[in-house]
Design a protein around this motif. Structure first.
Motif, PDB file in Angstrom:
ATOM      1  N   ILE A 183      -0.409   0.565   5.340  1.00  0.00           N
ATOM      2  CA  ILE A 183      -1.609   1.038   6.025  1.00  0.00           C
ATOM      3  C   ILE A 183      -1.235   1.874   7.250  1.00  0.00           C
ATOM      4  N   GLY A 184      -0.308   1.369   8.055  1.00  0.00           N
ATOM      5  CA  GLY A 184       0.101   2.086   9.247  1.00  0.00           C
ATOM      6  C   GLY A 184       0.712   3.434   8.934  1.00  0.00           C
ATOM      7  N   VAL A 185       1.590   3.481   7.950  1.00  0.00           N
ATOM      8  CA  VAL A 185       2.265   4.737   7.594  1.00  0.00           C
ATOM      9  C   VAL A 185       1.279   5.735   6.992  1.00  0.00           C
ATOM     10  N   GLU A 186       0.332   5.246   6.190  1.00  0.00           N
ATOM     11  CA  GLU A 186      -0.658   6.163   5.612  1.00  0.00           C
ATOM     12  C   GLU A 186      -1.506   6.819   6.690  1.00  0.00           C
ATOM     13  N   PHE A 187      -1.994   6.040   7.654  1.00  0.00           N
ATOM     14  CA  PHE A 187      -2.806   6.635   8.723  1.00  0.00           C
ATOM     15  C   PHE A 187      -1.965   7.533   9.625  1.00  0.00           C
TER      16      PHE A 187
END
Length: 464
Positions: A183-187
């Motif tokens: 989630i963090g890397v996608e955002f």
């Protein structure tokens, strides 16, 4: 008199609604309870709308790099409101689709907040009214929510969870992403491509820590090259929102604490199962750290009570919940399915570049006692990747040296979230290196790298 069913499902995410459809197919009378929107978090606030956002940032990246393809795109810009609106419309379309599926499969939908009130009993609160339901079987599929920082809860203005990050009213100028899982890397990838100055903070020694170490290393270099600042072995000591931004006190790998100003922060440090206030305690349903304990068929320690999806623990993935639900339903309906296991569940990160994996990492395979053969093949050796202008990345395969068993596969690069399924099927069929080597892969395709990686593990790679 209470309405009676064969099965009641609490929660309509990808676990709950899929289980409801399968149960109806098997002849059960099914009811499903949902407090928000059919489709749950994944469809409405997770998997699907985030991919719509990421598609926008991907197209925007290509537009701003049009010259690389011999094209001209002048005065490139974007309308944030329209970007968000498109994402919400995609989610809305699929929500409507789930409603149609419920109607088609004769699943009765109850909108409201549900809670167990006794064995085989479920009460639904709809505003100031309550509705009592009964069933022989009750399935808990209530999912999970974002975990807050204990010292700085998300306010939706300057400190965001994934839900806030999907519907921004303004584009962040300087963004802090706390946590470097999918989630963090996608955002981080989305907002960086849209022009924000992005910093990722991760407590562990590498980003995407569940992935193979070589994948993490590659992603660190790739994202850093794109301009994302990555701080590993670093912790957030304090996060203070203000009128114009947030102030973050970050303890670095060297132990020093520095204070930095950001316009916004996204908290992506994990999730919390939604198991509170649904009546589990009164019935004695066993939980551990908030997660419901189940066997391989979704059965809890209380007869007639089942649980699937995020409430039962990792991996917290939609496709895990769906498959878990089907196994549970087929067993309670009198079938003889294989018990649910997590050994062959693929994981995907839809950043730029993408990441996909299944099975053991190289390190985990060795820890498990396997003597391994490892193959790798780079995107730069693949004609289709070069033609696409996507020559960064690699495919890595891990085999048992004695048996040829495919222990794991790890990919980073363009469209690998689509490619990974080939290895998932191979593992499900207990394919060895021999079958993969003898398989004909179409040319020119990215999938040829899957073949070459297998050949590489045995010293037979052709194109590199």
């Amino acid at each position: 008199m209470a309405d009676t069913f064969d099965l009641l499902i609490l929660g309509s995410g990808p676990g709950g609604y899929v289980a409801a459809i399968r149960a109806s197919q098997l002849g059960l009378k099914v009811g499903i309870v949902e407090r928000e929107r059919l489709g749950g978090i994944c469809l409405n606030w997770g998997c699907i709308p985030t991919k719509a956002l990421l598609r926008t940032s991907e197209v925007y990246h290509y537009m701003t790099h049009a010259d690389s393809y011999g094209l001209k795109a002048d005065n490139v810009g974007f309308d944030l409101g329209k970007i968000v609106d498109r994402s919400r419309k995609v989610a809305g379309q699929l929500n409507a689709g789930v409603k149609g599926l419920m109607k088609k499969n004769k699943v009765q939908v109850f909108e409201g907040v549900g809670a167990l009130t006794g064995k085989g009993k479920l009460q639904v609160t709809q505003g100031d009214k309550t509705l009592d339901l009964e069933a022989k079987h009750i399935m808990i599929a209530t999912g999970a929510r974002a975990r807050d920082l204990p010292f700085a809860k998300a306010d939706g203005k300057r400190i965001w969870t994934y839900r806030h990050a999907m519907v921004p009213e303004v584009m962040p100028t300087k963004l802090l992403v706390i946590g470097s899982g999918a989630i963090g890397v996608e955002f981080a990838s989305f907002y960086n491509d849209m022009g924000a100055d992005v910093t990722i903070v991760e407590m562990l020694d590498r980003i995407l820590p569940v992935e193979d170490a070589e994948v993490s290393e590659f992603m660190t270099k790739a994202l850093s090259k794109q301009g994302i600042k990555i701080l590993t072995k670093s912790g957030l000591e304090k996060l203070e929102p203000g009128a114009n931004g947030v102030t973050a006190a970050i303890k670095g790998a060297d132990g020093k604490v520095t204070s930095t100003e950001f316009s916004h922060a996204i908290v992506a440090i994990g999730i919390v199962p939604n198991t509170e206030n649904i009546g589990l305690e009164a019935l004695g349903v066993e939980t551990e750290r908030g997660q419901i304990k189940v066997d391989g068929f979704g059965r809890t320690n209380v007869e007639g009570i089942y649980a699937i999806g995020d409430v039962t623990g990792a991996p917290w993935l939609a496709h895990k919940a769906s498959h878990e639900g089907i196994v549970c339903i087929e067993k309670l309906a009198g079938g003889d399915p294989h018990p649910f296991e997590t050994w062959n569940i693929p994981g995907c990160t839809y950043s730029r570049p993408q990441v996909a994996s299944v099975g053991f990492t190289e390190a985990k395979a060795k820890e498990a006692g396997h003597d391994v053969k490892v193959g790798k093949f780079p995107f730069i050796g693949n004609g289709k990747a070069i033609a696409l202008g996507e020559a960064e990345g690699f495919v890595k395969t891990v085999f048992d040296a004695k048996t040829g068993e495919l222990l794991g596969a790890h990919m980073v690069g363009a469209e690998v979230t689509e490619l990974i399924q080939g290895y998932v099927i191979a593992r499900q069929l207990e394919t060895t290196e021999h079958e993969l080597m003898e398989t004909v892969f179409a040319h020119p395709t990215l999938s040829e790298m899957m073949h070459e990686s297998t050949l590489s593990a045995y010293g037979r790679a052709i194109h590199f």
